[in-house]
Enzyme design. Sequence first.
Site, PDB file in Angstrom:
ATOM      1  N   ASN A  73       0.739  -1.138   0.037  1.00 30.72           N
ATOM      2  CA  ASN A  73      -0.124  -0.028  -0.299  1.00 30.72           C
ATOM      3  C   ASN A  73       0.850   1.365   0.149  1.00 30.72           C
ATOM      4  O   ASN A  73       1.516   1.463   1.060  1.00 30.72           O
ATOM      5  CB  ASN A  73      -0.820   0.022   1.265  1.00 30.72           C
ATOM      6  CG  ASN A  73      -1.920   1.312   1.400  1.00 30.72           C
ATOM      7  OD1 ASN A  73      -1.928   2.076   0.587  1.00 30.72           O
ATOM      8  ND2 ASN A  73      -2.135   1.318   2.530  1.00 30.72           N
ATOM      9  N   LYS A  78       0.088   4.332  -0.185  1.00 32.20           N
ATOM     10  CA  LYS A  78      -0.532   5.348   0.449  1.00 32.20           C
ATOM     11  C   LYS A  78      -0.287   6.720  -0.541  1.00 32.20           C
ATOM     12  O   LYS A  78      -0.197   6.491  -1.777  1.00 32.20           O
ATOM     13  CB  LYS A  78      -0.014   5.539   1.722  1.00 32.20           C
ATOM     14  CG  LYS A  78      -0.277   4.428   2.476  1.00 32.20           C
ATOM     15  CD  LYS A  78      -0.132   4.635   3.920  1.00 32.20           C
ATOM     16  CE  LYS A  78      -0.243   3.246   4.756  1.00 32.20           C
ATOM     17  NZ  LYS A  78      -0.289   3.365   6.017  1.00 32.20           N
ATOM     18  N   HIS A 106      -9.703   1.304   4.304  1.00 32.52           N
ATOM     19  CA  HIS A 106      -8.451   1.331   5.170  1.00 32.52           C
ATOM     20  C   HIS A 106      -8.883   2.261   6.230  1.00 32.52           C
ATOM     21  O   HIS A 106      -9.583   3.106   6.071  1.00 32.52           O
ATOM     22  CB  HIS A 106      -7.480   1.952   4.080  1.00 32.52           C
ATOM     23  CG  HIS A 106      -6.051   1.947   5.037  1.00 32.52           C
ATOM     24  ND1 HIS A 106      -5.825   3.030   5.911  1.00 32.52           N
ATOM     25  CD2 HIS A 106      -4.793   0.936   4.847  1.00 32.52           C
ATOM     26  CE1 HIS A 106      -4.520   2.603   6.360  1.00 32.52           C
ATOM     27  NE2 HIS A 106      -4.000   1.620   5.725  1.00 32.52           N
ATOM     28  N   GLU A 165      -7.336   4.719   7.533  1.00 35.66           N
ATOM     29  CA  GLU A 165      -7.101   6.312   7.058  1.00 35.66           C
ATOM     30  C   GLU A 165      -8.258   6.816   6.442  1.00 35.66           C
ATOM     31  O   GLU A 165      -8.760   7.970   6.889  1.00 35.66           O
ATOM     32  CB  GLU A 165      -5.916   6.361   6.444  1.00 35.66           C
ATOM     33  CG  GLU A 165      -4.658   6.303   7.172  1.00 35.66           C
ATOM     34  CD  GLU A 165      -3.493   5.840   6.726  1.00 35.66           C
ATOM     35  OE1 GLU A 165      -3.204   5.769   5.270  1.00 35.66           O
ATOM     36  OE2 GLU A 165      -2.544   5.421   7.176  1.00 35.66           O
ATOM     37  N   GLU A 198      -5.885  -4.924  10.288  1.00 34.00           N
ATOM     38  CA  GLU A 198      -4.911  -4.083  10.459  1.00 34.00           C
ATOM     39  C   GLU A 198      -5.174  -3.413  11.680  1.00 34.00           C
ATOM     40  O   GLU A 198      -6.013  -2.354  11.584  1.00 34.00           O
ATOM     41  CB  GLU A 198      -4.857  -3.042   9.112  1.00 34.00           C
ATOM     42  CG  GLU A 198      -4.257  -3.522   8.002  1.00 34.00           C
ATOM     43  CD  GLU A 198      -3.845  -2.581   7.244  1.00 34.00           C
ATOM     44  OE1 GLU A 198      -2.763  -2.820   6.625  1.00 34.00           O
ATOM     45  OE2 GLU A 198      -4.405  -1.642   6.801  1.00 34.00           O
ATOM     46  N   GLY A 204       1.826   2.231  10.717  1.00 35.06           N
ATOM     47  CA  GLY A 204       2.759   3.500  10.766  1.00 35.06           C
ATOM     48  C   GLY A 204       3.475   3.755  11.975  1.00 35.06           C
ATOM     49  O   GLY A 204       4.053   4.945  12.189  1.00 35.06           O
ATOM     50  N   SER A 222       2.688  -2.138  10.171  1.00 32.15           N
ATOM     51  CA  SER A 222       4.310  -2.047  10.687  1.00 32.15           C
ATOM     52  C   SER A 222       4.957  -3.463  10.365  1.00 32.15           C
ATOM     53  O   SER A 222       5.995  -3.798  10.931  1.00 32.15           O
ATOM     54  CB  SER A 222       4.531  -1.569  11.925  1.00 32.15           C
ATOM     55  OG  SER A 222       4.070  -0.105  12.243  1.00 32.15           O
TER      56      SER A 222
END
Length: 249
Positions: A10, A12, A93, A95, A165, A171, A211
């Site tokens: 990903n 991003k 996701h 985010e 996730e 992150g 991560s």
Amino acid sequence: MSLKKLVAGNWKMHGVSADLDQVRAIASAAQGFEDVDVALCVPAILIDRAARAVPGFSIGGQDVHHADKGAHTGCTSALMLLDAGASLTIVGHSERREYFNESNQVLAEKINRCLEHSITPIFCCGEPLSIREAGTQNEYVAKQLKESLYHLSADQLKSIVIAYEPIWAIGTGKTATTEQAQEMHAYLRSVLAKQYSSAIASEISILYGGSVKANNAKELFGCPDVDGGLVGGASIIAADFITIIRSLK
Ligand code: PGA
């Protein structure tokens, strides 16, 4: 995706034309991994160039709109993803859920559009830190599955990929322990077995994300219910990502 084992990157909001060299290096290495599918989810504007650069390699989007077309400034439909050369996309996701207020209900519609246009959705689920600390992560994630996936038929469910996730691991450099990852993945399989069947629950690919790095991938991928990974930061540099893919072999 044809195989159960998958490592998807990903990117991003990273990646411009100069980074197509990384895409080429990853696609070329992926040819050597016969029992593992590899994919890269790149920014929407890079999909077309990436797909042309590596014919036959799986390029994906990072989001999809729940409508096929219309007055939705700045958005990308499943049809557009397909037209640009994508074969998959990330859906839900954390985010997107957090910064774009995506609800479980809207994600159900996004998944429908993907399936209508033969785009494989990688459906993301996972709990924030407060829920993990309260110990209610199983209920929280089960609700995400229930509200976004349970309208699907068994056949439809088989064509999606799930990525667990935990938000506190994305992150942050803080991964779930192998115990935490295995426990949640086994739990997800058990709720799917209950709702659908144990055959379907064992067939579906459940990726771990948060991560994943070259130095911890082997351990995480060694969990019996972890079928691969959704990798953010460590997927941008080909050498790192290739080491991660190798960890799943
Ligand atoms: P990370 O991101 O690997 O950089 O933690 C994973 C993701 O957000 O999919």
